[in-house]
Design a protein around this motif. Sequence first.
Motif, short mmCIF file in Angstrom:
data_model
loop_
_atom_site.label_atom_id
_atom_site.label_comp_id
_atom_site.label_asym_id
_atom_site.label_seq_id
_atom_site.Cartn_x
_atom_site.Cartn_y
_atom_site.Cartn_z
N ASN A 3 23.91 -6.29 -2.00
CA ASN A 3 25.14 -5.53 -1.77
C ASN A 3 25.98 -6.25 -0.73
OD1 ASN A 3 24.64 -3.46 -3.61
ND2 ASN A 3 23.42 -2.32 -2.14
N LYS A 5 29.37 -9.32 -0.08
CA LYS A 5 30.62 -9.80 -0.65
C LYS A 5 31.07 -11.09 0.05
CE LYS A 5 31.47 -6.43 -3.58
NZ LYS A 5 31.56 -6.66 -5.04
N HIS A 37 20.67 -5.72 1.73
CA HIS A 37 21.77 -6.44 2.38
C HIS A 37 21.29 -7.74 3.01
CE1 HIS A 37 24.89 -3.18 2.22
NE2 HIS A 37 23.78 -2.47 2.00
N TYR A 119 35.56 -3.89 6.52
CA TYR A 119 34.36 -3.93 5.69
C TYR A 119 33.40 -2.88 6.23
CZ TYR A 119 30.75 -5.98 2.71
OH TYR A 119 29.80 -6.18 1.72
N TYR A 144 36.97 -2.71 2.04
CA TYR A 144 35.71 -2.86 1.30
C TYR A 144 34.90 -1.60 1.59
CZ TYR A 144 36.73 -7.77 0.31
OH TYR A 144 37.29 -8.94 -0.15
N ASP A 146 31.93 1.42 0.99
CA ASP A 146 30.59 1.82 0.53
C ASP A 146 30.75 3.01 -0.42
OD1 ASP A 146 27.95 2.57 0.17
OD2 ASP A 146 27.84 3.60 2.12
N ILE A 298 31.98 -1.89 -2.73
CA ILE A 298 30.88 -2.78 -2.36
C ILE A 298 29.76 -2.72 -3.40
CG2 ILE A 298 29.06 -3.18 -0.65
CD1 ILE A 298 30.99 -2.32 1.50
#
Length: 542
Positions: A3, A5, A37, A119, A144, A146, A298
């Motif tokens: 997860n 980017k 992550h 983010y 970005y 969640d 995300i």
Amino acid sequence: MSNGKIIANTPLAVDFWHVRRCPESRLFFLSHMHSDHTVGLTSTWADRPIYCSPITASLLNSKLQVKEKFIHPLEVGESYLLPLDDIGKETMTVTLIDANHCPGAVMFLFEGYFGTILYTGDFRYSPSMLRELFLATSDIDVLYLDNTNCDPNRIIPSRMQATQQIKEVIRSHPDHNVVLGLYGLGKESLLVELAMEFQTWIEVSFDRMETLRLLSLPDVFTTEPGAGRIRVLEQREISFASMCQWNREQPTLAIYPTSRPLILFHPKLHVVPYSDHSSYQELVDFVSGLKPSSLVPIVGNGIPGSLSTFVSGKRHDVLVPESVQHYMRRLPENMHKSSASLQRQHVRPCVPKGVVFDSPGSPSKKPRECLAQDFSSSEEEEETDTDSFDYNLAESSQKLPSSKSRGNPLGTSRRNFTRIITKKRLIAQRVPFNQFSQSNFSRMKILKKTGVCLKPRRCTTASVSNGACARPVWDDKDDDDSNASVASSSSSQGSQAYIEQLENEILKDVVFPPQDFEPCFLLQDSDMLMLPLCPIRKLNLP
């Protein structure tokens, strides 16, 4: 599943660790230490800085053994200026904001030539976030988000409400032990609250205890088995078989504090929607308060249309400065070193090893060169001809260690013994072709009657002395062949009787186990492959 980017038009990557897929990324950011992550992040990470919170930095070093010189902890709530090129001409500002998710989890606010990017990583929204000075005074160009629980049909209560539900389940089973299924990191505040509520120790594993010591939590945890009523395990450790085993020993209930839909496989298993991710309504409140120019999910690619109504849609083209472009194109020094190292390993010469073992799945590419190096290193070896090869197992008298080949379910060893035959030995073993007769090419006669199993009748010492067992009697139902042999030997009955007497004297005290007369695997004609013999090539000797 990762997860993370790669931030477009920048040298930034967040929670993304596959370097070969992001060769232009130079600055890496880690939002928190959950395994989805950190996919691809290992102890071999080198030459690229990782920015994270101080708690995440401690966990990153202790859990994944990433070297400290590559970890750069940044304080939460502070802004830092980071260079985006080699000459210090282009910089950006990064600010860490508490994500309200798990210990050390943060959101990243990037400000630079690309505009303003927020983010979130994994986060649980609270109204206080929009009152943060950095967010209240910033116009977000790219958000970005969640979107784990971004489903209007999924109802997620607040963590306070979910905690009360868990307490009610435990209170309704006063004589039961409690097992909580959790990830390796997260929901520590829930555990502390349960320990205080029920006045009990929380039993954890040694690995989890090491993590808890880094977090400076209240002393309510223990590793002593049976010391407390509540025990914490990984979710994968709770199964139907384990639930049955626990309830045979002591009444036990299990609780999954998660918002993920799960199947209840046991009557004493309870799922409570306790989540560290924002609910759909909380996401609506968050996006509507920020009003970003664009929105990027995300997790996956889906964003409900109701959230898109809060996006202004004002986009501006990002012009990447020339110094940043040069910085993104330049390969780090470790890339050159690693490729050179791999190249050296690829062309490394074959090391003499004596007997060569070839794996059945990966045969040597150049066996003759390897063999030539192996045997040419010995000064006492005779002159060899590398064009002549033979397999001679009978002459190999040394004991070699067994080597089990991969993929062999029976565990039998497979070896290829390769030796070079010298010219002198080759000449000594040569046979002229004109000396071969037809008998050298005839088929071997092999017994085809595989059902034969001879079982001798045991003769006692008394019966032999009395002459009652003058010859062995074979227990065979089909004895036509034995009768024929008796008829043909009637002319030499006297000598046969003497031989039988000697045999009985020798075998009178010997006991034959049945295994000695079990039939071997006899070959059929179809099992034989007849190959024509080929004479050895005549060598031109000096």
